[in-house]
Motif scaffolding. Structure first.
Motif, short mmCIF file in Angstrom:
data_model
loop_
_atom_site.label_atom_id
_atom_site.label_comp_id
_atom_site.label_asym_id
_atom_site.label_seq_id
_atom_site.Cartn_x
_atom_site.Cartn_y
_atom_site.Cartn_z
N LEU A 9 0.86 -1.18 0.00
CA LEU A 9 0.00 0.00 0.00
C LEU A 9 0.90 1.23 0.00
CD1 LEU A 9 -2.59 -1.09 2.73
CD2 LEU A 9 -2.70 -1.43 0.24
N TYR A 10 0.63 2.17 -0.90
CA TYR A 10 1.42 3.39 -0.99
C TYR A 10 0.77 4.45 -0.10
CZ TYR A 10 3.93 1.02 -4.60
OH TYR A 10 4.69 0.09 -5.27
N SER A 54 6.44 8.97 -1.98
CA SER A 54 7.63 9.48 -2.67
C SER A 54 8.40 8.33 -3.32
CB SER A 54 8.52 10.27 -1.72
OG SER A 54 8.98 9.47 -0.67
N LEU A 55 8.46 7.17 -2.67
CA LEU A 55 9.09 6.00 -3.28
C LEU A 55 8.29 5.54 -4.50
CD1 LEU A 55 11.44 3.97 -3.07
CD2 LEU A 55 9.98 2.59 -1.59
N ALA A 56 6.98 5.57 -4.37
CA ALA A 56 6.12 5.20 -5.50
C ALA A 56 6.36 6.12 -6.69
CB ALA A 56 4.65 5.24 -5.09
N PHE A 64 0.42 8.03 -10.28
CA PHE A 64 -0.49 7.00 -9.81
C PHE A 64 -1.64 7.68 -9.09
CE2 PHE A 64 2.78 7.79 -6.72
CZ PHE A 64 2.12 7.85 -5.51
N ILE A 65 -2.73 6.96 -8.89
CA ILE A 65 -3.89 7.48 -8.16
C ILE A 65 -3.67 7.20 -6.68
CG2 ILE A 65 -6.38 7.31 -7.79
CD1 ILE A 65 -6.56 6.38 -10.74
N GLU A 66 -3.69 8.24 -5.88
CA GLU A 66 -3.46 8.09 -4.45
C GLU A 66 -4.76 7.76 -3.72
OE1 GLU A 66 -1.30 11.32 -2.67
OE2 GLU A 66 -0.06 11.58 -4.46
#
Length: 133
Positions: A9-10, A54-56, A64-66
Motif C-alpha cells: 500500500l502506498y 515518494s518511493l512510488a 499514480f492514483i493516491e
C-alpha cells in the motif's frame, strides 16, 4: 509455480501506517527501512507492506492514483479473517478506522464488515468461509 508474496500500500507516512495496523489488528512489524520509506508486517503467508508515496513516485514516473479518505475507495480490498468481527471492528475504529459497513451475516454464513484505514484503503473484516456444498 507462482507464490503470492505481498501487497504493498502506498501511503504518506509508512511508520504511522505500520503502527495503525499493529494497534488496530494486532500484527507485528517485520521491519521498516532506515529511510522510513518502506515497511512490512508479519501477517501470515502473504506480507502486507507499505511504501511511501515518494518511493512510488520514483517507481511510477507517469504518476499514480493516491488513496484518500476524502475519495471513494478503490475497487479492491484487503481481507482479514477473524473469529469475532464485532470485536475486531470496535478495536479498529478505536485506532482510527472508519466504518463503511457494519457486520452483516451473508447467506452462506460468513459475517462481514468493512472499514477504511487512515489512508482510505478498504479492509474487509470477516469470518472464515465455511465449506459450501
Amino acid at each position: 509455480m507462482i507464490k503470492f508474496g505481498y501487497t504493498i500500500l502506498y501511503v504518506e507516512d509508512v511508520e504511522e501506517s505500520v503502527t495503525f495496523y499493529e494497534n488496530a489488528f494486532g500484527f507485528h512489524r517485520k521491519f521498516i527501512s532506515p529511510e522510513h520509506d518502506y515497511g512490512e508486517l508479519i501477517t501470515g503467508t502473504t506480507t502486507l507492506a507499505f511504501a511511501s508515496k515518494s518511493l512510488a513516485s520514483q517507481n511510477f514516473t507517469d504518476g499514480f492514483i493516491e488513496s484518500s479518505l476524502e475519495d471513494k475507495p478503490f475497487a479492491i480490498e484487503i481481507g482479514f479473517i477473524v473469529e469475532n468481527v464485532p470485536e475486531v471492528l470496535q478495536k479498529a475504529t478505536s485506532f482510527g478506522a472508519v466504518i463503511v459497513s457494519e457486520p452483516v451475516e451473508k447467506p452462506w454464513g460468513q459475517v462481514v464488515a468493512y472499514v477504511r484505514d487512515l489512508n482510505g484503503f478498504l479492509i474487509e473484516i470477516c469470518t472464515e468461509v465455511e465449506n459450501v456444498v
